[in-house]
Structures are given as structure tokens and as C-alpha cells.
Scaffold this motif. Structure first.
Motif, PDB file in Angstrom:
ATOM      1  N   GLU A 180       0.806  -1.221   0.000  1.00 30.55           N
ATOM      2  CA  GLU A 180       0.000   0.000   0.000  1.00 30.55           C
ATOM      3  C   GLU A 180       0.843   1.277   0.000  1.00 30.55           C
ATOM      4  OE1 GLU A 180      -3.347   0.085  -0.359  1.00 30.55           O
ATOM      5  OE2 GLU A 180      -3.075  -2.060  -0.691  1.00 30.55           O
ATOM      6  N   GLY A 181       2.177   1.133  -0.025  1.00 23.41           N
ATOM      7  CA  GLY A 181       3.033   2.309  -0.130  1.00 23.41           C
ATOM      8  C   GLY A 181       3.370   2.989   1.184  1.00 23.41           C
ATOM      9  N   TYR A 182       3.259   2.250   2.301  1.00 23.68           N
ATOM     10  CA  TYR A 182       3.545   2.857   3.604  1.00 23.68           C
ATOM     11  C   TYR A 182       5.018   3.252   3.730  1.00 23.68           C
ATOM     12  CZ  TYR A 182       3.821   3.406   8.693  1.00 23.68           C
ATOM     13  OH  TYR A 182       4.030   3.903   9.957  1.00 23.68           O
ATOM     14  N   PHE A 183       5.893   2.516   3.033  1.00 26.12           N
ATOM     15  CA  PHE A 183       7.325   2.794   3.135  1.00 26.12           C
ATOM     16  C   PHE A 183       7.824   3.754   2.056  1.00 26.12           C
ATOM     17  CE2 PHE A 183       6.787  -1.554   4.918  1.00 26.12           C
ATOM     18  CZ  PHE A 183       7.133  -1.257   6.225  1.00 26.12           C
ATOM     19  N   GLU A 184       6.912   4.254   1.218  1.00 23.26           N
ATOM     20  CA  GLU A 184       7.308   5.217   0.192  1.00 23.26           C
ATOM     21  C   GLU A 184       7.519   6.596   0.822  1.00 23.26           C
ATOM     22  OE1 GLU A 184       7.934   4.458  -2.945  1.00 23.26           O
ATOM     23  OE2 GLU A 184       7.438   2.355  -2.587  1.00 23.26           O
TER      24      GLU A 184
ATOM     25  N   PRO B  14       6.791  10.510  -0.382  1.00 24.91           N
ATOM     26  CA  PRO B  14       5.964  10.502   0.825  1.00 24.91           C
ATOM     27  C   PRO B  14       5.113   9.238   0.916  1.00 24.91           C
ATOM     28  CG  PRO B  14       4.942  11.876  -0.826  1.00 24.91           C
ATOM     29  CD  PRO B  14       6.277  11.457  -1.409  1.00 24.91           C
ATOM     30  N   ARG B  15       4.618   8.942   2.102  1.00 23.97           N
ATOM     31  CA  ARG B  15       3.802   7.756   2.306  1.00 23.97           C
ATOM     32  C   ARG B  15       2.518   7.845   1.507  1.00 23.97           C
ATOM     33  NH1 ARG B  15       4.556   6.846   8.854  1.00 23.97           N
ATOM     34  NH2 ARG B  15       6.543   5.711   8.688  1.00 23.97           N
ATOM     35  N   GLU B  16       2.122   6.679   0.957  1.00 21.02           N
ATOM     36  CA  GLU B  16       0.900   6.608   0.156  1.00 21.02           C
ATOM     37  C   GLU B  16      -0.280   6.061   0.936  1.00 21.02           C
ATOM     38  OE1 GLU B  16       2.047   4.300  -3.215  1.00 21.02           O
ATOM     39  OE2 GLU B  16       3.496   5.779  -3.938  1.00 21.02           O
ATOM     40  N   THR B  17      -0.051   5.680   2.183  1.00 17.17           N
ATOM     41  CA  THR B  17      -1.134   5.203   3.041  1.00 17.17           C
ATOM     42  C   THR B  17      -0.771   5.524   4.487  1.00 17.17           C
ATOM     43  OG1 THR B  17      -2.572   3.306   3.506  1.00 17.17           O
ATOM     44  CG2 THR B  17      -0.203   2.882   3.441  1.00 17.17           C
ATOM     45  N   SER B  18      -1.694   5.331   5.389  1.00 18.38           N
ATOM     46  CA  SER B  18      -1.480   5.644   6.801  1.00 18.38           C
ATOM     47  C   SER B  18      -1.724   4.415   7.654  1.00 18.38           C
ATOM     48  CB  SER B  18      -2.438   6.763   7.226  1.00 18.38           C
ATOM     49  OG  SER B  18      -3.781   6.306   7.175  1.00 18.38           O
ATOM     50  N   LEU B  19      -1.345   4.499   8.921  1.00 19.23           N
ATOM     51  CA  LEU B  19      -1.626   3.409   9.850  1.00 19.23           C
ATOM     52  C   LEU B  19      -3.124   3.190   9.986  1.00 19.23           C
ATOM     53  CD1 LEU B  19       0.958   3.991  12.737  1.00 19.23           C
ATOM     54  CD2 LEU B  19       0.977   2.182  11.002  1.00 19.23           C
ATOM     55  N   GLU B  20      -3.896   4.275   9.925  1.00 17.42           N
ATOM     56  CA  GLU B  20      -5.351   4.150  10.029  1.00 17.42           C
ATOM     57  C   GLU B  20      -5.906   3.340   8.852  1.00 17.42           C
ATOM     58  OE1 GLU B  20      -3.630   6.885  10.507  1.00 17.42           O
ATOM     59  OE2 GLU B  20      -3.973   7.185  12.656  1.00 17.42           O
ATOM     60  N   ASP B  21      -5.418   3.620   7.628  1.00 18.67           N
ATOM     61  CA  ASP B  21      -5.886   2.874   6.459  1.00 18.67           C
ATOM     62  C   ASP B  21      -5.496   1.402   6.562  1.00 18.67           C
ATOM     63  OD1 ASP B  21      -6.998   5.145   5.337  1.00 18.67           O
ATOM     64  OD2 ASP B  21      -5.185   5.655   4.213  1.00 18.67           O
ATOM     65  N   LEU B  22      -4.267   1.150   7.006  1.00 18.12           N
ATOM     66  CA  LEU B  22      -3.829  -0.231   7.163  1.00 18.12           C
ATOM     67  C   LEU B  22      -4.642  -0.936   8.239  1.00 18.12           C
ATOM     68  CD1 LEU B  22       0.054   0.251   6.973  1.00 18.12           C
ATOM     69  CD2 LEU B  22      -1.417  -0.793   5.236  1.00 18.12           C
ATOM     70  N   ALA B  23      -4.989  -0.196   9.295  1.00 18.87           N
ATOM     71  CA  ALA B  23      -5.800  -0.777  10.363  1.00 18.87           C
ATOM     72  C   ALA B  23      -7.166  -1.208   9.835  1.00 18.87           C
ATOM     73  CB  ALA B  23      -5.956   0.233  11.498  1.00 18.87           C
ATOM     74  N   ASP B  24      -7.761  -0.384   8.955  1.00 21.38           N
ATOM     75  CA  ASP B  24      -9.047  -0.742   8.365  1.00 21.38           C
ATOM     76  C   ASP B  24      -8.922  -2.007   7.530  1.00 21.38           C
ATOM     77  OD1 ASP B  24     -10.290   1.402   9.534  1.00 21.38           O
ATOM     78  OD2 ASP B  24     -10.097   2.712   7.778  1.00 21.38           O
ATOM     79  N   ARG B  25      -7.831  -2.136   6.782  1.00 20.16           N
ATOM     80  CA  ARG B  25      -7.638  -3.316   5.934  1.00 20.16           C
ATOM     81  C   ARG B  25      -7.468  -4.575   6.773  1.00 20.16           C
ATOM     82  NH1 ARG B  25      -6.174  -3.051   0.663  1.00 20.16           N
ATOM     83  NH2 ARG B  25      -4.829  -4.873   0.926  1.00 20.16           N
ATOM     84  N   LEU B  26      -6.763  -4.456   7.898  1.00 18.03           N
ATOM     85  CA  LEU B  26      -6.455  -5.627   8.723  1.00 18.03           C
ATOM     86  C   LEU B  26      -7.454  -5.834   9.854  1.00 18.03           C
ATOM     87  CD1 LEU B  26      -2.585  -5.098   8.934  1.00 18.03           C
ATOM     88  CD2 LEU B  26      -3.791  -6.795   7.553  1.00 18.03           C
ATOM     89  N   ASP B  27      -8.378  -4.895  10.005  1.00 23.11           N
ATOM     90  CA  ASP B  27      -9.413  -4.959  11.036  1.00 23.11           C
ATOM     91  C   ASP B  27      -8.822  -5.027  12.442  1.00 23.11           C
ATOM     92  OD1 ASP B  27     -12.038  -4.937  11.913  1.00 23.11           O
ATOM     93  OD2 ASP B  27     -12.231  -7.137  11.885  1.00 23.11           O
ATOM     94  N   ILE B  28      -7.812  -4.176  12.674  1.00 21.51           N
ATOM     95  CA  ILE B  28      -7.230  -4.024  13.994  1.00 21.51           C
ATOM     96  C   ILE B  28      -7.001  -2.534  14.231  1.00 21.51           C
ATOM     97  CG2 ILE B  28      -6.124  -6.295  14.075  1.00 21.51           C
ATOM     98  CD1 ILE B  28      -3.550  -5.001  13.183  1.00 21.51           C
TER      99      ILE B  28
END
Length: 214
Positions: A170-174, A176-190
Motif C-alpha cells: 500500500e506504499g507505507y514505506f514510500e 511521501p507515504r501513500e497510506t497511513s496506519l489508520e488505512d492499514l488498520a481498516d484493511r487488517l481490522d485491527i
């Protein structure tokens, strides 16, 4: 202490290199058991994306005097090949040094190989052999055998791996970042805090098992 080394090798006369460069969309893997007895002169390859163009390239490949289609599984085919005496191979030298070729797959220039070797001296000897044969030799990674098995760190949990893979995709390590922890949390349901923790702990474990030894 035995080690596993991942190495990129390239040379115009390495096995199947002309076909690899002619058909970059085909993915080729050596069937592992075929490297255990290099004196037979027969090697087996698993090819994803093989088609008529691939087999035409085999016909023109100066490293392949004979080939046989063993099995056609649709998108994947298995071939048995012989190589010419002039074909460059590293599997015989690896076996001579007491090593094993665990995996070999094509890349855009030649081959990426995963080798099990008894020690650093064997790795150095193999590098010297490749240098004498003018084979490009790029050491990509090296791991102590007791810390690495089957291609992944044994202490990296499934949850940490899922967080790291999703973050990467999702580009978290790019920058600038292309996603956030909040977006990743939604994807992983945590929660975002849990995602951040898994990424930190997973990254720390990867550094520990892949970099600190070197």
C-alpha cells in the motif's frame, strides 16, 4: 557454521540465458532434484508463461542442444533439457564445495540462486570461480543456516508478516507515504496502534535475522 546465500548470476553462456532474455515474461525455475547429479547432463525446468514463442527461443538457444516437453499443465510446463559442453553452470562447482542449490529462478539478466554452503570460505571460492569464468556474481543476501529456513525468518509471526506485506503493497514505506496506519488498520481490522506495533516488531526481527550477522 553453514550459511544460505542468495546470489544473482549472469553471463551470455549461462544455461538458458538467451531464452530468458528473449522471453522476459516467462518465469523459469530449476526443479531442485535435477541439480543433485550434475554429471547426468539432464536438467528439469518448471516454466510459467511458456508458449510457442518460448519453445522457438529454446530452438535458437545455443546453450540447449536438446529439449523435451515433459508435461503441459496449461499455464505451466515442465521441460527436460540438455546443455552444451560450453554452457556455464555453477551447480557442479557448488556440489564440489559441499554445497546444495536450494532454488534457482530466472530474472531479467540471468538467474537468482539460493545456495546452501558449508562456510564463508566456500562462498569466497565460488565467487573466485565465477570471476575466473567472467560470470557476474552479485551477493544479494546471506543468512546463518540456524536462523533461516524455507525462505522466511522463523520468528516472524503471521500477523507481523501480514502487516509488513500490506504496508509495503500500500506504499507505507514510500516517501511521501501513500497510506497511513489508520488505512492499514481498516484493511487488517485491527487498531492503528496494533498495526504500528506489528510493523516495528516485524521490521526489528527482519533486521536481527538478516543484517546483524553481517
Amino acid at each position: 557454521m553453514s550459511l544460505v546465500a542468495i546470489i544473482d548470476i549472469a553471463h551470455p553462456d549461462l544455461a538458458l540465458t538467451p531464452t530468458i532474455r528473449e522471453c522476459p515474461d516467462a518465469s523459469i525455475q530449476v526443479v531442485p532434484h535435477s541439480t543433485t547429479d550434475p554429471e547426468t547432463g539432464l536438467f528439469f525446468f518448471l516454466v510459467d508463461g511458456a508458449d510457442e514463442a518460448f519453445e522457438a527461443a529454446l530452438e535458437d538457444d545455443h546453450t540447449v542442444p536438446h529439449w523435451t516437453l515433459v508435461d503441459d499443465l496449461g499455464s505451466t510446463r515442465i521441460y527436460q533439457l540438455e546443455h552444451t559442453d560450453e554452457t556455464k553452470l555453477i551447480s557442479p562447482k557448488t556440489a564440489e564445495l559441499g554445497g546444495l542449490m536450494l532454488k534457482a529462478e530466472s530474472n531479467d539478466r540471468g538467474w537468482t540462486v539460493r545456495l546452501h554452503l558449508p562456510d564463508r570460505e566456500a562462498l569466497s571460492t565460488l565467487w573466485e570461480y565465477c570471476e575466473s569464468e567472467e560470470i557476474s556474481f552479485e551477493l544479494y543476501r546471506m543468512f546463518r543456516q540456524d536462523e533461516w529456513a524455507g525462505g522466511r525468518a522463523p520468528t516472524l509471526t503471521d500477523e507481523q508478516q501480514a502487516a509488513l506485506v500490506n504496508a509495503y503493497e500500500e506504499g507505507y514505506f514510500e516517501e511521501p507515504r501513500e497510506t497511513s496506519l489508520e488505512d492499514l488498520a481498516d484493511r487488517l481490522d485491527i487498531s492503528p496502534t496494533a498495526v504500528g506495533g506489528r510493523i516495528r516488531r516485524g521490521t526489528g526481527k527482519l533486521v536481527e535475522t538478516t543484517l546483524l550477522e553481517e
